[in-house]
Design a protein around this motif. Structure first.
Motif, PDB file in Angstrom:
ATOM      1  N   GLN A 177      30.045  39.158 107.659  1.00 44.52           N
ATOM      2  CA  GLN A 177      29.684  39.051 106.244  1.00 44.52           C
ATOM      3  C   GLN A 177      29.849  40.374 105.502  1.00 44.52           C
ATOM      4  OE1 GLN A 177      25.694  37.629 107.190  1.00 44.52           O
ATOM      5  NE2 GLN A 177      26.226  35.629 106.330  1.00 44.52           N
ATOM      6  N   LEU A 178      30.815  41.166 105.906  1.00 42.36           N
ATOM      7  CA  LEU A 178      30.998  42.481 105.292  1.00 42.36           C
ATOM      8  C   LEU A 178      31.339  42.374 103.806  1.00 42.36           C
ATOM      9  CD1 LEU A 178      32.922  44.435 108.080  1.00 42.36           C
ATOM     10  CD2 LEU A 178      30.446  44.228 107.711  1.00 42.36           C
ATOM     11  N   GLN A 179      32.152  41.403 103.438  1.00 38.84           N
ATOM     12  CA  GLN A 179      32.528  41.253 102.038  1.00 38.84           C
ATOM     13  C   GLN A 179      31.305  40.909 101.182  1.00 38.84           C
ATOM     14  OE1 GLN A 179      35.530  42.077 100.665  1.00 38.84           O
ATOM     15  NE2 GLN A 179      34.361  41.862  98.781  1.00 38.84           N
ATOM     16  N   GLN A 180      30.417  40.051 101.702  1.00 37.43           N
ATOM     17  CA  GLN A 180      29.203  39.715 100.961  1.00 37.43           C
ATOM     18  C   GLN A 180      28.340  40.954 100.745  1.00 37.43           C
ATOM     19  OE1 GLN A 180      30.569  37.847 103.424  1.00 37.43           O
ATOM     20  NE2 GLN A 180      29.747  35.785 103.442  1.00 37.43           N
TER      21      GLN A 180
ATOM     22  N   ILE B 244      23.389  45.425 108.637  1.00 40.17           N
ATOM     23  CA  ILE B 244      24.465  44.652 109.264  1.00 40.17           C
ATOM     24  C   ILE B 244      24.116  44.606 110.745  1.00 40.17           C
ATOM     25  CG2 ILE B 244      26.923  44.448 109.757  1.00 40.17           C
ATOM     26  CD1 ILE B 244      27.382  46.461 107.424  1.00 40.17           C
ATOM     27  N   LEU B 245      23.794  43.406 111.219  1.00 36.50           N
ATOM     28  CA  LEU B 245      23.344  43.250 112.589  1.00 36.50           C
ATOM     29  C   LEU B 245      24.274  42.327 113.361  1.00 36.50           C
ATOM     30  CD1 LEU B 245      19.492  42.870 111.975  1.00 36.50           C
ATOM     31  CD2 LEU B 245      20.793  44.960 112.414  1.00 36.50           C
TER      32      LEU B 245
ATOM     33  N   CYS C 106      19.316  40.766 116.963  1.00 36.27           N
ATOM     34  CA  CYS C 106      19.965  41.005 115.683  1.00 36.27           C
ATOM     35  C   CYS C 106      20.571  39.781 115.018  1.00 36.27           C
ATOM     36  CB  CYS C 106      21.047  42.067 115.873  1.00 36.27           C
ATOM     37  SG  CYS C 106      20.373  43.651 116.450  1.00 36.27           S
ATOM     38  N   GLY C 107      20.684  38.673 115.716  1.00 34.18           N
ATOM     39  CA  GLY C 107      21.334  37.497 115.155  1.00 34.18           C
ATOM     40  C   GLY C 107      20.700  37.035 113.861  1.00 34.18           C
ATOM     41  N   LYS C 108      21.538  36.583 112.933  1.00 32.52           N
ATOM     42  CA  LYS C 108      21.066  36.086 111.643  1.00 32.52           C
ATOM     43  C   LYS C 108      21.660  34.706 111.403  1.00 32.52           C
ATOM     44  CE  LYS C 108      19.285  36.272 107.509  1.00 32.52           C
ATOM     45  NZ  LYS C 108      17.870  36.075 107.357  1.00 32.52           N
ATOM     46  N   GLY C 109      20.800  33.706 111.277  1.00 32.70           N
ATOM     47  CA  GLY C 109      21.257  32.358 110.980  1.00 32.70           C
ATOM     48  C   GLY C 109      21.497  31.499 112.205  1.00 32.70           C
TER      49      GLY C 109
ATOM     50  N   SER D  42      38.755  47.867 107.035  1.00 33.25           N
ATOM     51  CA  SER D  42      38.857  48.959 106.063  1.00 33.25           C
ATOM     52  C   SER D  42      37.519  49.189 105.366  1.00 33.25           C
ATOM     53  CB  SER D  42      39.969  48.689 105.050  1.00 33.25           C
ATOM     54  OG  SER D  42      39.741  47.452 104.397  1.00 33.25           O
ATOM     55  N   LEU D  43      36.787  48.133 105.068  1.00 33.12           N
ATOM     56  CA  LEU D  43      35.449  48.292 104.470  1.00 33.12           C
ATOM     57  C   LEU D  43      34.559  49.112 105.388  1.00 33.12           C
ATOM     58  CD1 LEU D  43      34.294  44.826 103.021  1.00 33.12           C
ATOM     59  CD2 LEU D  43      34.495  46.983 101.802  1.00 33.12           C
TER      60      LEU D  43
END
Length: 169
Positions: free
Chosen positions: A160-163, A115-116, A123-126, A27-28
């Motif tokens: 991590q959409l909520q963050q 947002i990747l 695109c990877g993060k972490g 929904s976000l």
């Protein structure tokens, strides 16, 4: 309204290495799409790679972290970071070119967030795949994620959409 740079595959574009997408359904996400907040780019396509294409991963010594795209580009660089396909082709230059295109797009649109796609060599993060093509993860960032982060753009993954929503509020 704050715009967000997004991996095009997450928007449903069939630009993954295998010609598929990674469409996000939440929904976000749908709200941000309806607001016109999301700006898509596939760094690998922007770097000139075709779809479909052989899978690629970052090869580097285990302790080395992507420190800068300039290190990767430097002739005779001590950084032995390379993006290599499963067939052995070095596609580092295309990944760097795509990362630079993503940074230009973000700067031109005054974008501060991205947002990747998680685990991607772009695109990877972490965490990203370790270069062995065994689906083994290792700590690190993809080429685009590293470049954007070094230029002050906060990078999130689709997990991590909520963050990001909290940062946008």
């Amino acid at each position: 309204m704050e715009k967000v740079l997004v991996s095009a595959c997450l928007l449903g574009e069939a630009v993954r290495y295998d010609g598929k997408d990674n469409l996000v359904a939440s929904s976000l996400w749908q709200g941000w799409q309806q607001e016109g907040r999301l700006v898509g780019i596939c760094p690998e396509c922007a770097g000139g790679l075709p779809t479909p294409r052989p899978p690629a991963e970052i090869r580097r010594p285990p302790a080395e972290i992507v420190s800068s795209v300039a290190d990767i580009q430097a002739p005779h660089s001590q950084a032995s970071i390379r993006v290599v396909t499963v067939t052995g082709d070095d596609v580092t230059a295309a990944f760097v070119k795509g990362a630079e295109a993503a940074l230009r797009l973000a700067r031109d649109a005054n974008i501060r967030f991205a947002i990747l796609k998680a685990r991607s060599p772009s695109c990877g993060k972490g965490q990203i795949y370790d270069g062995s093509f065994s689906r083994t993860l290792t700590d690190g960032d993809g080429i685009t994620a590293a470049l954007l982060s070094r230029h002050g753009i906060e990078v999130f993954t689709e997990y991590q959409l909520q963050q990001l929503a909290e940062r946008l509020a």
